[in-house]
Scaffold this motif. Structure first.
Motif, PDB file in Angstrom:
ATOM      1  N   TYR A  38     -14.610   7.027  -3.655  1.00 20.39           N
ATOM      2  CA  TYR A  38     -13.238   7.219  -3.173  1.00 20.39           C
ATOM      3  C   TYR A  38     -12.815   8.675  -3.378  1.00 20.39           C
ATOM      4  N   ASP A  39     -11.761   9.067  -2.672  1.00 21.29           N
ATOM      5  CA  ASP A  39     -11.249  10.437  -2.742  1.00 21.29           C
ATOM      6  C   ASP A  39     -10.117  10.482  -3.769  1.00 21.29           C
ATOM      7  N   ASN A  40     -10.432  10.982  -4.954  1.00 23.27           N
ATOM      8  CA  ASN A  40      -9.486  10.950  -6.068  1.00 23.27           C
ATOM      9  C   ASN A  40      -8.229  11.773  -5.773  1.00 23.27           C
ATOM     10  N   ASP A  41      -8.398  12.947  -5.156  1.00 24.64           N
ATOM     11  CA  ASP A  41      -7.224  13.791  -4.859  1.00 24.64           C
ATOM     12  C   ASP A  41      -6.300  13.093  -3.859  1.00 24.64           C
ATOM     13  N   GLN A  42      -6.926  12.467  -2.870  1.00 24.09           N
ATOM     14  CA  GLN A  42      -6.146  11.745  -1.858  1.00 24.09           C
ATOM     15  C   GLN A  42      -5.351  10.607  -2.511  1.00 24.09           C
ATOM     16  N   TRP A  46      -1.279  10.007  -2.654  1.00 19.60           N
ATOM     17  CA  TRP A  46      -0.608   8.773  -2.222  1.00 19.60           C
ATOM     18  C   TRP A  46       0.270   8.214  -3.347  1.00 19.60           C
ATOM     19  N   ILE A  47      -0.268   8.222  -4.575  1.00 19.97           N
ATOM     20  CA  ILE A  47       0.499   7.689  -5.716  1.00 19.97           C
ATOM     21  C   ILE A  47       1.766   8.528  -5.933  1.00 19.97           C
ATOM     22  N   SER A  48       1.645   9.851  -5.741  1.00 15.94           N
ATOM     23  CA  SER A  48       2.817  10.728  -5.971  1.00 15.94           C
ATOM     24  C   SER A  48       3.925  10.469  -4.939  1.00 15.94           C
ATOM     25  N   HIS A  49       3.566   9.872  -3.785  1.00 19.49           N
ATOM     26  CA  HIS A  49       4.575   9.582  -2.761  1.00 19.49           C
ATOM     27  C   HIS A  49       5.238   8.211  -2.950  1.00 19.49           C
ATOM     28  N   LEU A  50       4.802   7.467  -3.940  1.00 22.56           N
ATOM     29  CA  LEU A  50       5.409   6.147  -4.175  1.00 22.56           C
ATOM     30  C   LEU A  50       6.858   6.317  -4.609  1.00 22.56           C
ATOM     31  N   PRO A  51       7.723   5.354  -4.260  1.00 19.57           N
ATOM     32  CA  PRO A  51       9.145   5.484  -4.622  1.00 19.57           C
ATOM     33  C   PRO A  51       9.418   5.257  -6.112  1.00 19.57           C
ATOM     34  N   SER A  98     -10.433   2.193  -1.803  1.00 20.23           N
ATOM     35  CA  SER A  98     -11.514   1.699  -0.945  1.00 20.23           C
ATOM     36  C   SER A  98     -11.419   2.331   0.449  1.00 20.23           C
ATOM     37  N   LEU A  99     -10.179   2.424   0.933  1.00 24.16           N
ATOM     38  CA  LEU A  99      -9.918   3.036   2.241  1.00 24.16           C
ATOM     39  C   LEU A  99     -10.389   4.488   2.295  1.00 24.16           C
ATOM     40  N   SER A 100     -10.049   5.216   1.213  1.00 27.15           N
ATOM     41  CA  SER A 100     -10.394   6.650   1.190  1.00 27.15           C
ATOM     42  C   SER A 100     -11.908   6.856   1.124  1.00 27.15           C
ATOM     43  N   GLY A 101     -12.617   5.811   0.700  1.00 26.71           N
ATOM     44  CA  GLY A 101     -14.082   5.893   0.659  1.00 26.71           C
ATOM     45  C   GLY A 101     -14.731   5.359   1.924  1.00 26.71           C
TER      46      GLY A 101
END
Length: 476
Positions: A38-42, A46-51, A98-101
């Motif tokens: 998986y792409d850890n930076d990605q 995504w986590i940083s954009h969570l509300p 999983s998606l990022s991978g």
């Protein structure tokens, strides 16, 4: 002497059972699995954009899952967490990894209401980031279903959330890498395996989730062939749910408080016990009667009912109306027990509370308190036994699901709490999972040490142990 002998027998039962489980886990870890780079930076972006911010416990569990995805052998992990601890978000983040991978993911939920809710939640959270989950249930039209089947087969659909419709033979994936099973005890072993087997080339990663939190040492025994992650923190800002126990003749006090919450724009659950099938019609009448009484008492608010006699479409429609706040009071049987998320609901009333087990009461109470709003649970009951009184008292005094489940285990035993047929729980002749927990912990550690240092045993001892553990008189 007698005490020592008993301890020895208990230890032996636990040791052989643990040997069987842990040897299976070790064996499993030699199998090749789908490695997801998986792409850890990605994922971090995504986590940083969570509300909202993840709790420390959620972060730890996400890390454990991500380590498993990267491993060469297939993930076999159980995530258990208290009501409202944010298990679903953790599952969603596993899907994103999983998606990022470059792999597809499937999440299976036990009911259409829950599957639909998960799909809506996923899409609300991640649509702005360019991700979408498809929904697959048996209630969909043939055309809509076919569109999803085509998308999964050609890889255009990367995430699917559904009911056991996912395990039908017509469902084929292009590159399935992760399977998540929500409320895993609601599915049979065969159903769970059928989804995992959708990728027939190589073992997929499996994440199972349960909302029946049990003490960690017991979880490691019960789910011994899996790694266990525990989410034991609630998200910031959640307030404890104030719990009151009322007798049948104290309903006036309750109705005054319900009126206040309704006037403030909030919503109310009113739950009745599921009665034996012979009394089924009587129960429906009971639900309708209570709904009528509440409609008379609160004429300015909309009351609706949810029970097993309604077909799936009707059930869906009622839940949707409640979620949209077109209905303010929902009178229901225990169908609202698991996973239904209406943050605006602040009162849970449970009638004949003595008819429910502790774990179920805790699950029902967890339908409120799902936002920053102060929430309340009213247990209405007149238990006649000491055990019944004790249960309601525990609910009033405690919020911690792990503690509550431990008390429930003491009262009812493990098989009743987990559902023996689903849990595959052993029947020990002398050992008791609750009372002998310390011996169990020692036995498990001893087995771990031996499996780590196989040189401590001779070839003959290994063979003998493996034979004993298979023939041990533990009925599962």
């Amino acid at each position: 002497q007698h005490h020592q002998a008993t301890r020895k027998i208990i230890y032996q039962e636990f040791f052989l059972y643990q040997w069987r489980l842990q040897a299976a886990l070790k064996q499993h870890e030699t199998e090749p699995g789908i490695q997801i780079h998986y792409d850890n930076d990605q994922l971090k972006t995504w986590i940083s954009h969570l509300p909202y911010e993840l709790t420390q416990a959620q972060k730890q569990v996400v890390n454990e899952i991500c380590r498993d995805l990267m491993a060469q052998h297939p993930m076999r992990r159980m995530v258990q967490g208290d009501v409202g601890s944010g298990k679903t978000l953790v599952a969603f983040l596993a899907i994103l990894a999983s998606l990022s991978g470059g792999f597809q993911s499937a999440l299976m939920a036990p009911t259409e209401i829950l599957a639909k809710q998960h799909a809506q939640s996923f899409n609300q959270l991640f649509a702005s980031m360019g991700m979408e989950a498809a929904l697959l249930t048996s209630a969909m039209t043939a055309k809509a279903k076919q569109a999803v089947l085509d998308g999964l087969a050609n890889g255009q659909i990367q995430v699917v959330i559904g009911t056991h419709a996912l395990i039908q033979e017509t469902v084929q994936f292009k590159q399935l890498g992760l399977v998540i099973i929500d409320e895993q005890h609601r599915f049979g072993v065969g159903q769970r395996q059928a989804l995992v087997d959708k990728n027939d080339k190589i073992a997929v990663n499996l994440l199972q989730m349960t909302a029946t939190p049990i003490p960690r040492s017991l979880a490691m025994t019960l789910y011994g062939e899996m790694h266990v992650s525990t989410i034991d923190q609630l998200p910031k800002g959640r307030q404890p749910i104030t719990t009151h126990w009322l007798k049948e003749d104290q309903l006036e006090e309750l109705e005054d408080h319900v009126a206040q919450e309704l006037e403030a724009g909030h919503q109310v659950y009113y739950v009745l016990p599921l009665i034996e099938s012979s009394e089924h019609l009587e129960q429906i009448e009971n639900v309708l009667e209570v709904a009528e009484r509440l409609a008379d008492r609160f004429p300015n608010f909309k009351v609706d009912v949810l029970h097993g006699q309604l077909n799936k479409e009707e059930q869906e429609a009622v839940m949707d109306r409640f979620k949209q706040n077109q209905v303010q009071i929902l009178v229901a049987t225990t169908m609202v027990e698991v996973g239904v998320d209406v943050p605006n609901a602040t009162i849970m009333v449970i009638q004949s509370a003595e008819r429910f087990g502790l774990a179920q009461l805790h699950q029902l109470r967890g339908r409120v308190g799902r936002s920053q709003l102060a929430s309340y649970c009213y247990l209405i009951g007149s238990p006649t036994t000491e055990q019944g009184k004790e249960r309601l008292k525990i609910m009033v005094d405690h919020q911690d699901g792990f503690l509550i489940s431990r008390e429930d285990l003491k009262i009812r035993g493990m098989g009743d709490l987990m559902g023996r047929s689903q849990s595959g729980l052993p029947e020990f002749h002398y050992a008791n999972l609750i009372e002998d927990e310390k011996i169990l912990t020692v036995a498990r550690k001893d087995v771990q040490d031996l499996l780590k240092h196989p040189e401590r045993l001779s070839e003959a001892e290994w063979q003998a142990l493996n034979q004993w553990s298979q023939t041990q008189a533990i009925e599962v």
